[in-house]
Design an enzyme around this catalytic site. Structure first.
Site, PDB file in Angstrom:
ATOM      1  N   HIS A 196     -47.521  24.360  50.044  1.00  0.00           N
ATOM      2  CA  HIS A 196     -48.659  24.051  50.600  1.00  0.00           C
ATOM      3  C   HIS A 196     -49.321  23.225  49.917  1.00  0.00           C
ATOM      4  CE1 HIS A 196     -50.713  24.996  54.489  1.00  0.00           C
ATOM      5  NE2 HIS A 196     -51.297  23.735  54.254  1.00  0.00           N
ATOM      6  N   ASP A 237     -43.747  21.985  62.801  1.00  0.00           N
ATOM      7  CA  ASP A 237     -44.216  22.429  61.543  1.00  0.00           C
ATOM      8  C   ASP A 237     -45.357  23.381  61.373  1.00  0.00           C
ATOM      9  OD1 ASP A 237     -45.095  21.076  58.599  1.00  0.00           O
ATOM     10  OD2 ASP A 237     -46.916  21.358  59.782  1.00  0.00           O
ATOM     11  N   TYR A 242     -51.534  28.631  58.309  1.00  0.00           N
ATOM     12  CA  TYR A 242     -51.899  28.599  59.703  1.00  0.00           C
ATOM     13  C   TYR A 242     -52.234  29.921  60.510  1.00  0.00           C
ATOM     14  CZ  TYR A 242     -50.452  23.802  58.684  1.00  0.00           C
ATOM     15  OH  TYR A 242     -50.262  22.467  57.974  1.00  0.00           O
ATOM     16  N   LYS A 272     -44.831  26.536  55.261  1.00  0.00           N
ATOM     17  CA  LYS A 272     -45.137  26.351  53.803  1.00  0.00           C
ATOM     18  C   LYS A 272     -45.576  27.745  53.347  1.00  0.00           C
ATOM     19  CE  LYS A 272     -47.116  21.999  56.055  1.00  0.00           C
ATOM     20  NZ  LYS A 272     -47.306  22.632  57.372  1.00  0.00           N
TER      21      LYS A 272
END
Ligand code: A2P
Length: 301
Positions: free
Chosen positions: A113, A50, A55, A80
């Site tokens: 997200h 994931d 990120y 996401k």
């Protein structure tokens, strides 16, 4: 370091695709630690990874996947779309950027997200772009993160494909029973971010949030009784609930420990004992408070 060899439980999504119960989370994993962490995770037996555009480690996730030598078809990769790319055209472009960084031609699960309550039209348009990607076979399933029950209803009322997954904060101190009931009614699979309750330690939005589920006497007592670690008991609790969980760690021994949970099961009473630890207080940010003005992050190409 051990490698998991037992068959891993999967959860059938509402479109027939199977999601693995345990995956490897990479939120807050710095880019310079990501390649090694992903390679270690895949070596330890993880097949679900994931990440997220926000990120800022998708490129390194891709390097870790390539470096692991794993056959792409054996891997379930989810990422996401960040809120700065909401809207149809922006979303389609951002998907191309993510897949390019990851070095993959398709993504197994693509998620919004966050809901953006102040720009819900853009949120819906972004989800409609995910529907297009699904129809084009560029993603195998689509879903959302951090939506509450009303936002799910609003999204479903304006779109065609019911989200396969809602990834939300879920751990023994924040059990979200009402939202999970709503998921069950709607055919949405719950996926837990911060499944070990790590968010209460590293980013408590509410200073009153109880800190560490892994140190709670109930969890510690169960760990002793089952001959497992507190983290393994908590992750098994997610599995007993039919929830997918994505624990994160950069330490090889913990990465291995967190997926080594398929050789025992918790009794219904023990699942209930952990359910009772719910404080109703989230550790992470209130999803309704997230908007582009407050979170001005944009994703570099
Ligand atoms: P570290 O990276 O130093 O291992 P969550 O996924 O619930 O947010 O939890 C992540 C946090 O929990 C990280 O701070 C991680 O630290 C720590 N953690 C991960 N696995 C374990 C484990 N098996 N036992 C104790 N702490 C863990």
């Amino acid at each position: 370091m051990s490698t998991v060899t037992q068959p891993q439980p999967t959860i059938p999504l509402n479109n027939g695709v199977h999601l693995l119960a345990i995956g490897f989370g990479l939120c807050h994993t710095p880019p310079n630690a990501t390649v090694e962490a992903v390679e270690t995770a895949i070596r330890s037996g993880y097949r679900l990874v994931d990440t997220a555009a926000a990120y800022l480690n998708e490129r390194q996730v891709g390097e870790g996947i390539a470096g692991s030598g794993i056959d792409r078809a054996e891997l379930f990769l989810q990422t996401k779309l960040w809120i700065s790319d909401y809207g149809r055209d922006q979303a389609l472009r951002a998907f191309d950027v993510s897949t390019r960084k990851l070095g993959l031609s398709y993504v197994d699960l693509y998620l919004l997200h966050q809901p953006v309550p102040t720009h819900f039209d853009d949120t819906v348009a972004a989800y409609q772009a995910l529907e297009e990607l699904l129809a084009d076979g560029r993603v195998r399933a689509i879903g959302v993160c951090n939506f509450d029950e009303q936002q799910l209803a609003d999204l479903i009322a304006h779109t065609d494909v019911v989200p396969a997954v809602n990834q939300v904060e879920l751990h023994p101190f924040y059990v979200q029973p009402r939202l999970r009931d709503a998921h069950a009614r709607l055919g949405i699979t719950s996926q837990a971010w911060s499944p070990l309750g790590g968010v209460n330690r590293y980013r408590p939005a509410d200073p009153n949030a109880v800190r560490n589920p892994l140190a709670h006497p109930v969890v510690v007592g169960l760990a002793e009784r089952y001959g497992k670690t507190p983290a393994q008991v908590v992750l098994r609790w997610h599995v007993e609930h039919g929830t997918s969980a994505i624990p994160k760690s950069t330490r090889p021994e913990r990465i291995a420990e967190n997926i080594d949970i398929f050789d025992f099961a918790l009794s219904a009473d023990d699942v209930g004992a952990i359910d009772h630890l719910d404080t109703g207080v989230r550790g992470g940010p209130d999803p309704n408070a997230i908007d582009p003005e407050r979170y001005p992050l944009t994703i570099p190409d």
